[in-house]
Write an enzyme that holds these catalytic residues in place. Structure first.
Site, PDB file in Angstrom:
ATOM      1  N   CYS A   1      12.604  20.627  15.583  1.00 56.54           N
ATOM      2  CA  CYS A   1      13.566  21.473  14.873  1.00 56.54           C
ATOM      3  C   CYS A   1      14.466  20.676  13.931  1.00 56.54           C
ATOM      4  O   CYS A   1      15.340  21.237  13.283  1.00 56.54           O
ATOM      5  CB  CYS A   1      14.418  22.248  15.872  1.00 56.54           C
ATOM      6  SG  CYS A   1      15.565  21.208  16.767  1.00 56.54           S
TER       7      CYS A   1
ATOM      8  N   CYS B   1      15.989  25.098  19.254  1.00 58.12           N
ATOM      9  CA  CYS B   1      14.771  24.293  19.077  1.00 58.12           C
ATOM     10  C   CYS B   1      13.575  25.031  19.679  1.00 58.12           C
ATOM     11  O   CYS B   1      13.585  25.375  20.861  1.00 58.12           O
ATOM     12  CB  CYS B   1      14.972  22.936  19.755  1.00 58.12           C
ATOM     13  SG  CYS B   1      13.486  21.920  19.789  1.00 58.12           S
TER      14      CYS B   1
ATOM     15  N   GLU C   1      -9.102  -9.717  56.088  1.00 60.70           N
ATOM     16  CA  GLU C   1      -8.351  -9.462  54.871  1.00 60.70           C
ATOM     17  C   GLU C   1      -6.870  -9.271  55.217  1.00 60.70           C
ATOM     18  O   GLU C   1      -6.535  -8.443  56.078  1.00 60.70           O
ATOM     19  CB  GLU C   1      -8.919  -8.178  54.230  1.00 60.70           C
ATOM     20  CG  GLU C   1      -8.594  -8.003  52.783  1.00 60.70           C
ATOM     21  CD  GLU C   1      -9.568  -8.710  51.832  1.00 60.70           C
ATOM     22  OE1 GLU C   1     -10.477  -9.445  52.289  1.00 60.70           O
ATOM     23  OE2 GLU C   1      -9.394  -8.532  50.617  1.00 60.70           O
TER      24      GLU C   1
ATOM     25  N   CYS D   1      14.998  15.520  15.712  1.00 59.85           N
ATOM     26  CA  CYS D   1      14.022  16.175  16.589  1.00 59.85           C
ATOM     27  C   CYS D   1      12.727  16.468  15.810  1.00 59.85           C
ATOM     28  O   CYS D   1      12.774  17.069  14.738  1.00 59.85           O
ATOM     29  CB  CYS D   1      14.610  17.468  17.133  1.00 59.85           C
ATOM     30  SG  CYS D   1      13.389  18.428  18.062  1.00 59.85           S
TER      31      CYS D   1
ATOM     32  N   TYR E   1      -6.808  -6.997  58.857  1.00 61.84           N
ATOM     33  CA  TYR E   1      -7.974  -6.471  59.584  1.00 61.84           C
ATOM     34  C   TYR E   1      -9.084  -7.509  59.524  1.00 61.84           C
ATOM     35  O   TYR E   1      -9.360  -8.066  58.442  1.00 61.84           O
ATOM     36  CB  TYR E   1      -8.494  -5.174  58.939  1.00 61.84           C
ATOM     37  CG  TYR E   1      -7.664  -3.944  59.235  1.00 61.84           C
ATOM     38  CD1 TYR E   1      -7.113  -3.719  60.500  1.00 61.84           C
ATOM     39  CD2 TYR E   1      -7.447  -2.984  58.237  1.00 61.84           C
ATOM     40  CE1 TYR E   1      -6.351  -2.584  60.753  1.00 61.84           C
ATOM     41  CE2 TYR E   1      -6.693  -1.849  58.492  1.00 61.84           C
ATOM     42  CZ  TYR E   1      -6.148  -1.661  59.750  1.00 61.84           C
ATOM     43  OH  TYR E   1      -5.402  -0.542  60.008  1.00 61.84           O
TER      44      TYR E   1
ATOM     45  N   GLU F   1     -17.808  -0.488  56.420  1.00 65.20           N
ATOM     46  CA  GLU F   1     -16.370  -0.819  56.438  1.00 65.20           C
ATOM     47  C   GLU F   1     -15.714  -0.403  55.118  1.00 65.20           C
ATOM     48  O   GLU F   1     -16.358  -0.471  54.074  1.00 65.20           O
ATOM     49  CB  GLU F   1     -16.206  -2.354  56.589  1.00 65.20           C
ATOM     50  CG  GLU F   1     -16.952  -2.912  57.779  1.00 65.20           C
ATOM     51  CD  GLU F   1     -17.047  -4.455  57.791  1.00 65.20           C
ATOM     52  OE1 GLU F   1     -16.334  -5.103  57.003  1.00 65.20           O
ATOM     53  OE2 GLU F   1     -17.827  -4.972  58.594  1.00 65.20           O
TER      54      GLU F   1
ATOM     55  N   ASP G   1      -8.361  -4.044  49.699  1.00 64.17           N
ATOM     56  CA  ASP G   1      -7.999  -4.762  48.488  1.00 64.17           C
ATOM     57  C   ASP G   1      -6.852  -5.693  48.823  1.00 64.17           C
ATOM     58  O   ASP G   1      -5.683  -5.390  48.586  1.00 64.17           O
ATOM     59  CB  ASP G   1      -7.599  -3.754  47.404  1.00 64.17           C
ATOM     60  CG  ASP G   1      -7.822  -4.323  46.024  1.00 64.17           C
ATOM     61  OD1 ASP G   1      -8.416  -5.416  45.921  1.00 64.17           O
ATOM     62  OD2 ASP G   1      -7.411  -3.679  45.057  1.00 64.17           O
TER      63      ASP G   1
ATOM     64  N   CYS H   1      17.073  16.023  22.082  1.00 64.41           N
ATOM     65  CA  CYS H   1      17.331  16.862  20.919  1.00 64.41           C
ATOM     66  C   CYS H   1      18.594  17.653  21.210  1.00 64.41           C
ATOM     67  O   CYS H   1      18.794  18.140  22.324  1.00 64.41           O
ATOM     68  CB  CYS H   1      16.149  17.804  20.712  1.00 64.41           C
ATOM     69  SG  CYS H   1      16.544  19.227  19.699  1.00 64.41           S
TER      70      CYS H   1
ATOM     71  N   LYS I   1     -13.559  -1.221  51.929  1.00 64.36           N
ATOM     72  CA  LYS I   1     -13.332  -2.517  51.277  1.00 64.36           C
ATOM     73  C   LYS I   1     -11.854  -2.660  50.944  1.00 64.36           C
ATOM     74  O   LYS I   1     -11.343  -2.070  50.002  1.00 64.36           O
ATOM     75  CB  LYS I   1     -14.173  -2.661  50.011  1.00 64.36           C
ATOM     76  CG  LYS I   1     -14.010  -4.047  49.429  1.00 64.36           C
ATOM     77  CD  LYS I   1     -14.996  -4.337  48.340  1.00 64.36           C
ATOM     78  CE  LYS I   1     -14.860  -5.774  47.879  1.00 64.36           C
ATOM     79  NZ  LYS I   1     -13.522  -6.083  47.341  1.00 64.36           N
TER      80      LYS I   1
ATOM     81  N   LYS J   1     -18.779  -0.160  45.428  1.00 63.76           N
ATOM     82  CA  LYS J   1     -17.438   0.086  44.887  1.00 63.76           C
ATOM     83  C   LYS J   1     -17.245   1.538  44.440  1.00 63.76           C
ATOM     84  O   LYS J   1     -18.191   2.200  44.011  1.00 63.76           O
ATOM     85  CB  LYS J   1     -17.187  -0.837  43.691  1.00 63.76           C
ATOM     86  CG  LYS J   1     -17.171  -2.327  44.020  1.00 63.76           C
ATOM     87  CD  LYS J   1     -15.860  -2.808  44.499  1.00 63.76           C
ATOM     88  CE  LYS J   1     -14.958  -3.576  43.630  1.00 63.76           C
ATOM     89  NZ  LYS J   1     -15.226  -4.606  42.754  1.00 63.76           N
TER      90      LYS J   1
HETATM   91  C1  9MJ Z   1     -13.105  -6.423  52.649  1.00 63.14           C
HETATM   92  N1  9MJ Z   1     -12.555  -6.979  51.598  1.00 63.14           N
HETATM   93  O1  9MJ Z   1     -12.639  -5.408  53.141  1.00 63.14           O
HETATM   94  C2  9MJ Z   1     -15.807  -8.428  53.597  1.00 63.14           C
HETATM   95  N2  9MJ Z   1     -14.255  -7.035  53.209  1.00 63.14           N
HETATM   96  O2  9MJ Z   1     -17.640  -9.800  54.336  1.00 63.14           O
HETATM   97  C3  9MJ Z   1     -14.999  -6.553  54.231  1.00 63.14           C
HETATM   98  N3  9MJ Z   1     -14.770  -8.195  52.826  1.00 63.14           N
HETATM   99  C4  9MJ Z   1     -16.633  -9.607  53.524  1.00 63.14           C
HETATM  100  N4  9MJ Z   1     -15.968  -7.438  54.475  1.00 63.14           N
HETATM  101  C5  9MJ Z   1     -18.213 -10.986  54.007  1.00 63.14           C
HETATM  102  N5  9MJ Z   1     -14.763  -5.378  54.866  1.00 63.14           N
HETATM  103  C6  9MJ Z   1     -17.534 -11.517  52.977  1.00 63.14           C
HETATM  104  C7  9MJ Z   1     -16.503 -10.647  52.663  1.00 63.14           C
END
Ligand code: 9MJ
Length: 680
Positions: free
Chosen positions: A421, A442, A175, A418, A225, A115, A119, A436, A117, A324
């Site tokens: 110049c 210049c 998330e 400047c 999601y 998957e 944020d 300037c 990750k 990461k």
């Molecule tokens: C995120 N942040 O996209 C988990 N997460 O699974 C995905 N977080 C997660 N899985 C277990 N894709 C704890 C957190």
């Protein structure tokens, strides 16, 4: 390190990490980049591994995040909400799979659910008899905040599950995030109103969900999601059978999707760990094209029975890890500020940084733009700063880490003349930029003007790079763009580091460049705020160069894209003594055909606005733009309600999403080619 030194360091780390947790999870205002937090946590974990007696129950290594806010009611999770451990390299990933494999010796090949990750903010959604009854943040993993009212406003989260077949109680974990396009819009609006912008989409999402007034969250365009299932209760509905849930994590996400709960489209089931690197690289490459922000990938043992065998440690499951991406934000120190003079005389403060590896490259400079930006950041020389470099974007200073401000921090002072110049400097009313007043007297402006004149999108002079322009100006061989054409082979070949071949190359390049097009010539002049599009619009409107020179402000403003400021810039350019001389010389040396007047039926896209995004593999974006403009279209850089067509090439990203949201007609490259062919 001795035990007593380690004890002291562990105490310091507790305090530091707890403070950072509070800033990140409770205040939504992180004070240092994530990598720095990760480093501190890892240092603590390593010390605790070496000296197990130092691992206390209240150690920040033992909990997931911040404590629940007092202002929302609290929710105790029936099944704890876990966090994820991180790996940062192929070696660390190997160590993770080895740990998994060591505990599952009898398993030959282990499937992984892969998957992106996201944020955002982890949230648990509780459905009872198919209805959304509660939504809670992760909080510290055991107790979170009740944010039901805010979550109800998220359009993609169903208030009622689809179909009939679901458990009596179903907790969905996932998330909540803010798509990049919504984040950009939100920050633009905030800045316009003079309000504070959010540091990143994660903070924006978290800040929106922490609003006590759900009307604010409703305006924020959040999305969701699912990435897992929490508590499930099956009491009455026997038609579901014994076990409603599949024994595969991936299949469970598909089950949720069938109930109407969004699943990230990039999620994939991998046959074994050999496919992990491919997925990681693929997502890393696609990162900028995704409509949402991610900071890595996540891999989870797919088989639920195996997950249960593996269990979890204090903070995180043993059956999953985040892999990461290299950090896009880092901490470094501002060593000094230099001032650069640009083509139009703009004096730009440039930050000289202690070199730092971020976003895959070593960064030692970043622009500070202007005084307003310096004021906004509140930055001083010697400050520690958070620097960000995402994708191909130029590095930016995001914030100052005030808690680290050293005693020798000192104000950034702008020059009073400047730096190149020594001419006076001015700041026009309402403008943030210092300029300037030397004009082409210049040296810096002269060099930049000539570089622009010969650049790829202007006259594209073969054999004339930036370094050579600097040399030509420094050696006084060239003072103006027109002087370039007076260079002789002898002049050039006697220059330092210049062989006969390079000299020939340059002279040939110059000869070729004498013949051009009207739009390119106008663009090459480097009139302030006259970019490629405006140059093409001027050419198409006036058809020949004399008409442009003679136009007054009112007439100029009839040209698409030309407002009062650009019109003034054009007039001023053609009034300057020096420019009149250079332009007259160039007109004598160079040639370009006038634009032929197109009849109305040859301008089928008059009044139509196009935006081009993504990669066009067959014709290239500049060519597509030129052809559309030739048919009367306006080609703009950003999607808005005024856009009629979006041309979406490969890897189209947030502009495509925005166009889809606005219901703009979308053309792929083949459709564009067919459309252009129809009007040829
Ligand atoms: C995120 N942040 O996209 C988990 N997460 O699974 C995905 N977080 C997660 N899985 C277990 N894709 C704890 C957190």
């Amino acid at each position: 390190m001795s035990l007593s030194d380690s004890q002291k360091r562990v105490q310091d780390l507790h305090q530091l990490i707890n403070q950072l947790n509070h800033q990140y999870y409770v205040l939504d205002e992180p004070s240092v980049p994530d990598v720095e937090y990760d480093r501190l946590l890892r240092e603590l974990q390593a010390l605790e591994a070496e000296f197990p007696d130092l691992k206390t129950l209240d150690s920040p290594s033992q909990k997931v995040g911040g404590q629940a806010l007092k202002s929302f009611s609290q929710v105790t999770h029936q099944v704890p909400m876990l966090s994820l451990d991180n790996v940062f390299s192929a070696d660390e990933w190997k160590a993770f799979t080895k740990r998994v494999q060591d505990r599952l010796v009898s398993e030959k090949s282990i499937k992984f659910c892969a998957e992106p990750k996201l944020d955002g903010l982890a949230v648990s959604l509780r459905y009872e008899n198919g209805l959304l009854v509660q939504a809670a943040t992760r909080g510290d993993g055991a107790v979170g905040e009740n944010i039901t009212e805010n979550v109800r406003t998220i359009k993609s989260i169903p208030l009622k599950l689809l179909g009939e077949s679901y458990p009596d109680v179903l907790e969905v974990r996932g998330e909540v995030f803010m798509p990049k396009a919504s984040f950009d819009d939100l920050n633009k609006k905030a800045l316009k109103k003079g309000e504070k912008a959010f540091a990143n989409p994660r903070n924006a999402a978290a800040g929106s969900l922490r609003q006590l007034d759900s009307k604010i969250a409703a305006k924020r365009n959040l999305a969701f999601y699912a990435y897992g299932v929490g508590y499930v209760e099956q009491a009455s509905n026997i038609t579901l059978g014994e076990e409603w849930l599949e024994n595969s994590h991936y299949q469970r996400l598909c089950q949720l999707k069938a109930l109407g709960i969004p699943m990230c489209p990039e999620v994939k089931l991998l046959a074994d760990s050999t496919e992990v690197d491919g997925f990681y690289q693929h997502i890393l490459q696609e990162r900028d094209n995704l409509s949402y922000e991610i900071d890595g990938t996540v891999f989870k043992v797919d088989d639920i029975a195996l997950q249960q065998k593996l269990g979890f440690v204090a903070r995180a499951p043993r059956w999953a890890t985040a892999y990461k991406f290299p950090a896009q934000e880092e901490t470094t120190q501002l060593l000094d500020v230099d001032f650069q003079v640009g083509r139009t005389g703009a004096i730009t403060p440039v930050a000289r940084l202690n070199p730092i590896f971020v976003g895959g490259v070593t960064v030692s400079n970043a622009t500070l733009h202007n005084q307003d930006e310096i004021d906004r950041l509140g930055i001083k020389i010697n400050d520690f700063v958070t620097i960000r470099r995402a994708g191909d974007v130029i590095p930016q200073i995001v914030s100052v880490q005030l808690q680290k401000r050293p005693e020798n921090a000192c104000d950034i002072l702008f020059p009073t003349s400047c730096p190149v110049c020594d001419s006076g400097v001015v700041k026009a009313e309402g403008e943030a930029v210092l300029r300037c007043t030397g004009g082409l007297f210049c040296g810096a402006q002269r060099k930049e003007a000539i570089k622009h004149f010969s650049s790829r999108k202007a006259l594209d002079i073969d054999g004339l790079g930036d370094k050579l322009v600097e040399q030509l100006v420094d050696e006084n061989l060239v003072k103006t763009p027109a002087d370039l054409f007076k260079l002789t082979e002898l002049d050039v070949s006697t220059m330092e580091r210049m062989g006969k071949k390079s000299a020939d190359n340059l002279i040939n390049g110059l000869t070729k460049a004498k013949t051009t097009t009207l739009p390119k010539f106008i663009y090459a002049l480097g009139i302030r705020e006259v970019g490629e599009t405006t140059a093409a619009n001027l050419a198409n409107y006036f058809l020949n160069f004399s008409a442009i020179k003679a136009a007054d402000e009112i007439l100029l403003q009839k040209v698409p894209d030309v407002g009062a400021i650009v019109a003034k810039n054009i007039i001023q350019f053609f009034q300057q003594e020096h420019n009149i001389e250079v332009v007259t010389e160039l007109e004598a040396i160079m040639s370009w055909p006038d634009i032929e007047l197109k009849s109305a039926d040859e301008q089928p896209f008059k009044d139509k606005t196009f935006v081009i995004t993504g990669t066009l593999s067959q014709m290239g974006r500049n060519e597509a733009k030129a052809e559309l403009q030739a048919l009367g279209a306006k080609v703009s850089g950003s999607v808005s309600v005024k856009t009629h067509f979006l041309v979406a090439g490969e890897k189209a990203g947030s502009k495509l999403t925005k166009a889809q949201d606005l219901g703009v007609e979308i053309l792929n490259e083949d459709e564009l080619i067919a459309l252009l062919a129809k009007h040829k």
